[in-house]
Design an enzyme around this catalytic site. Structure first.
Site, short mmCIF file in Angstrom:
data_model
loop_
_atom_site.label_atom_id
_atom_site.label_comp_id
_atom_site.label_asym_id
_atom_site.label_seq_id
_atom_site.Cartn_x
_atom_site.Cartn_y
_atom_site.Cartn_z
N GLU A 138 3.02 82.97 -48.17
CA GLU A 138 4.36 82.96 -47.93
C GLU A 138 5.10 81.59 -47.82
OE1 GLU A 138 5.79 87.03 -46.95
OE2 GLU A 138 4.30 86.75 -45.41
N ASP A 183 9.66 84.00 -49.95
CA ASP A 183 9.41 83.29 -48.72
C ASP A 183 9.14 81.96 -49.08
OD1 ASP A 183 10.07 84.54 -46.29
OD2 ASP A 183 8.86 85.89 -46.56
N HIS A 224 9.50 94.11 -41.65
CA HIS A 224 10.61 94.02 -42.05
C HIS A 224 11.41 95.39 -41.86
CE1 HIS A 224 10.97 90.04 -43.11
NE2 HIS A 224 9.93 90.20 -44.07
#
Length: 262
Positions: free
Chosen positions: A155, A181, A52
């Site tokens: 996740e 997530d 990310h």
């Protein structure tokens, strides 16, 4: 230097396997000075968030070097499971990996193939920073498989349902749970305290205890209270915030301060 790093890798791996309490740092910005400052805190390891962020492999190599220069292990989180990312990070000297979004046993098998040398995996041989640019090639090749750590991220609800199958691999040393997530995959995005998320998280924690694997998570704003609460819940390692969270919290504080002066 490489001998010292191998010693730290073995100690860290053993701590994961023995489910000892561990603490990690997290960097999302590329400048190695940030990682160097974090390494001075005394973390057991520092993770690089490449999933990310815009951190490149070249920038990650500098972060790895900065961390190791201060005696701290560094585990990047590559943006994908592709060997196009994993191989250059390992050759750059990473001490192991945190691998995002691992859902199936086949994905675990593929990751092991990329990370470990034969006969366990199929990692290719090459000369780079990891082996002191060839000066310690033989020693690195000999010790890598036994000293490197693999932490997979759970996740999704698919990963939760497959958790015991994912943990059957000896090469998996630990799990990092991603509650945001998981909440999204359960249809309650962002609601990390929802009972569905708590139940899924507890299932993973209990499976890790059953299989003797370390289990961790990230705390956005760490305090004595919430660190203790996470360990009491069953986690064995926690990542204490990140450079991004620290700056964001500072900006919010300054915004409130400026607003009170106008």
């Amino acid at each position: 230097m490489l001998e010292e790093i191998f010693g730290k890798r073995l100690e860290f791996k053993k701590s994961l396997q023995e489910r000892k309490k561990l603490f990690g740092g997290w960097v999302s910005f590329a400048h190695p000075s940030i990682s160097e400052i974090f390494a001075l805190a005394g973390f057991d390891f520092i993770a690089i968030d490449m999933e990310h962020s815009t951190i490149s492999v070249e920038q990650a190599q500098r972060i790895i070097a900065a961390c190791q220069g201060e005696g701290t292990l560094c585990l990047p989180r590559p943006v994908s499971h592709s060997n196009d990312w994993i191989k250059p990070l390992l050759d750059s000297g990473a001490d192991g990996l945190i691998v995002q979004m691992v859902n199936t046993p086949q994905e675990v098998e593929n990751i092991i193939q990329h990370v470990k040398f034969p006969p366990i995996g199929s990692r290719s041989y090459g000369v780079n920073r990891a082996h002191n640019y060839g000066l310690n090639f033989d020693d690195y090749i000999k010790k890598w498989n036994e000293s490197s750590s693999v932490i997979i991220q759970v996740e999704s609800i698919e990963a939760v349902e497959n958790i015991e199958k994912l943990l059957e691999f000896d090469e998996v040393d630990g799990v990092m749970i991603g509650p945001y997530d998981i909440s999204g995959s359960l249809g309650v995005p962002g609601k990390t305290s929802h009972q569905l998320v708590i139940d899924a998280t507890r299932k993973v924690i209990e499976a890790c205890e059953k299989f003797g694997k370390s289990c961790g998570t990230q705390i956005e704003n760490p305090t004595d209270e919430n660190v203790k609460a996470n360990f009491d819940f069953g986690y064995t390692f926690v990542i204490l915030g990140s450079d991004l969270f620290i700056l964001s919290a500072w900006v919010k504080k300054v915004q409130d301060l400026l607003a009170s002066k106008t």
